[in-house]
Motif scaffolding. Sequence first.
Motif, PDB file in Angstrom:
ATOM      1  N   TRP A   1      -4.275  -6.714  -2.570  1.00  0.00           N
ATOM      2  CA  TRP A   1      -4.907  -7.990  -2.239  1.00  0.00           C
ATOM      3  C   TRP A   1      -6.411  -7.850  -1.991  1.00  0.00           C
ATOM      4  N   ARG A   2      -7.023  -6.796  -2.516  1.00  0.00           N
ATOM      5  CA  ARG A   2      -8.456  -6.609  -2.283  1.00  0.00           C
ATOM      6  C   ARG A   2      -9.262  -7.349  -3.357  1.00  0.00           C
ATOM      7  N   MET A   3      -9.342  -8.663  -3.265  1.00  0.00           N
ATOM      8  CA  MET A   3     -10.054  -9.450  -4.256  1.00  0.00           C
ATOM      9  C   MET A   3     -10.466 -10.764  -3.609  1.00  0.00           C
ATOM     10  N   LYS A   4     -11.128 -11.598  -4.384  1.00  0.00           N
ATOM     11  CA  LYS A   4     -11.533 -12.905  -3.877  1.00  0.00           C
ATOM     12  C   LYS A   4     -10.298 -13.702  -3.468  1.00  0.00           C
ATOM     13  N   SER A   5     -10.470 -14.570  -2.484  1.00  0.00           N
ATOM     14  CA  SER A   5      -9.336 -15.292  -1.919  1.00  0.00           C
ATOM     15  C   SER A   5      -8.677 -16.251  -2.900  1.00  0.00           C
TER      16      SER A   5
ATOM     17  N   GLU B   1      -3.480 -10.317   4.715  1.00  0.00           N
ATOM     18  CA  GLU B   1      -4.873 -10.288   5.142  1.00  0.00           C
ATOM     19  C   GLU B   1      -5.025  -9.360   6.348  1.00  0.00           C
ATOM     20  N   GLY B   2      -6.070  -8.570   6.346  1.00  0.00           N
ATOM     21  CA  GLY B   2      -6.345  -7.676   7.458  1.00  0.00           C
ATOM     22  C   GLY B   2      -5.509  -6.422   7.480  1.00  0.00           C
ATOM     23  N   THR B   3      -4.788  -6.126   6.383  1.00  0.00           N
ATOM     24  CA  THR B   3      -3.936  -4.929   6.342  1.00  0.00           C
ATOM     25  C   THR B   3      -4.511  -3.838   5.428  1.00  0.00           C
TER      26      THR B   3
ATOM     27  N   GLY C   1       3.094   2.943   1.790  1.00  0.00           N
ATOM     28  CA  GLY C   1       2.042   3.369   2.695  1.00  0.00           C
ATOM     29  C   GLY C   1       2.474   4.419   3.698  1.00  0.00           C
ATOM     30  N   LEU C   2       3.770   4.680   3.793  1.00  0.00           N
ATOM     31  CA  LEU C   2       4.265   5.703   4.720  1.00  0.00           C
ATOM     32  C   LEU C   2       4.320   7.088   4.084  1.00  0.00           C
ATOM     33  N   GLN C   3       4.076   7.162   2.780  1.00  0.00           N
ATOM     34  CA  GLN C   3       3.917   8.438   2.069  1.00  0.00           C
ATOM     35  C   GLN C   3       5.106   9.378   2.280  1.00  0.00           C
ATOM     36  N   SER C   4       6.187   9.029   1.604  1.00  0.00           N
ATOM     37  CA  SER C   4       7.429   9.787   1.769  1.00  0.00           C
ATOM     38  C   SER C   4       8.123   9.953   0.432  1.00  0.00           C
ATOM     39  N   SER C   5       8.435  11.190   0.073  1.00  0.00           N
ATOM     40  CA  SER C   5       9.184  11.445  -1.156  1.00  0.00           C
ATOM     41  C   SER C   5       9.964  12.742  -1.008  1.00  0.00           C
ATOM     42  N   ALA C   6      10.874  12.935  -1.930  1.00  0.00           N
ATOM     43  CA  ALA C   6      11.656  14.176  -1.971  1.00  0.00           C
ATOM     44  C   ALA C   6      11.586  14.752  -3.373  1.00  0.00           C
TER      45      ALA C   6
END
Length: 388
Positions: free
Chosen positions: A19-23, A12-14, A236-241
Amino acid sequence: MKYDFDTLVSREGTNSSKWRMKSDVLPMWVADMDFKAAPEILSVLQKRLDNGVFGYSFIPKEWNEAIKSWWQRRHNVSLENEWMCFCTGVIPAISTAIRRFSSPGDQILVQAPVYHVFFNCIKNNGREILSNDLVYKNGSYEIDFDDLEAKLAQPLTTMMLLCNPHNPIGKIWDKETLKKIGELCYKHDVLVISDEIHCDITDPGLNYVPFISVSEECKNNSITCISPTKAFNIAGLQSSAVVTPNEKIRSRLNAAINYDEVGEANAFAIIAAIAAFNEGEAWLDELREYLFENKKVVANFIKEQGLPVKLLPSSATYLLWLDCSAFCEDSSEFMNFLRDKAGLWLNDGNAYRGDRFFLRMNIATQRERVLEGLKRLQNGINLYTSKR
């Protein structure tokens, strides 16, 4: 276990997409995990955070060396530092490769059912989707090689997107299969883009086969996209090679990544990747054990409760492919019903362009939530079948 995978973590809160839906809805859909990242990674990130200055970052040689060491230790493949190029993600890398190595109107071959964003990459760049559909029979998938060669031979087919291991079916392609794919693509001058983002999430005791390790044809006619983000839950840190042994292909691709401006790392992307590959091995091994036990929990629940669901065998990823054909003709309808009436959000199998009766379940969460999700699945099936 040294590491804790059982404690529930609130997201929650991130701004979590998952998790973007009803509780009252339990999300077991999009492919990220509900576990905290390895403490070894968090420690490095905290140290960087404490510095308090977040300017532009360069790519140090330690990043190349960490990847090189990992693939040698874990996958018995020797990489060279110059083969690697940083990119902000596997999908940006694939889209850049599509634009650089094909032309508008060209056909890009995939093997449906497959990761649905492949289709977006192709269509958004003005290319055409061509599918060598995997053949589903006796509860598993096979490649139709006659169909594959016929489609690779078409004049407008210039590229193949390979999913290795395969999402959503969780299959590790064996060496002989990959060799045959590589030979056919080489024969028909079709460049292979191998998405290997799930490569480190295999069942204990199993390993995947890197495409470039199979043969000279595979090595010299391919671009491989790898990343720590799935295995270590740091998407979420967006890292690839992007790994490209062929110098001619590599020089063109690296220039394209720079041109598209997807080659600049944020302040956390590089240090997290280095920490994952240098210090995260023990955490990953325990994670794989935990996920394997979650798979067994799902299989046992389906069997013991007599659910009319067929769980396909899976040896890689934390994504389970559920055959709901015994009671469902359209997974889109059932997915919506399951979310709205039983409070469980799974992926609609139609998005992957396979048969219309599959759902995809993400079991990379605490066991308590897996069991709750299974109860909701059972309730949803009962409600769905009783209304028909």
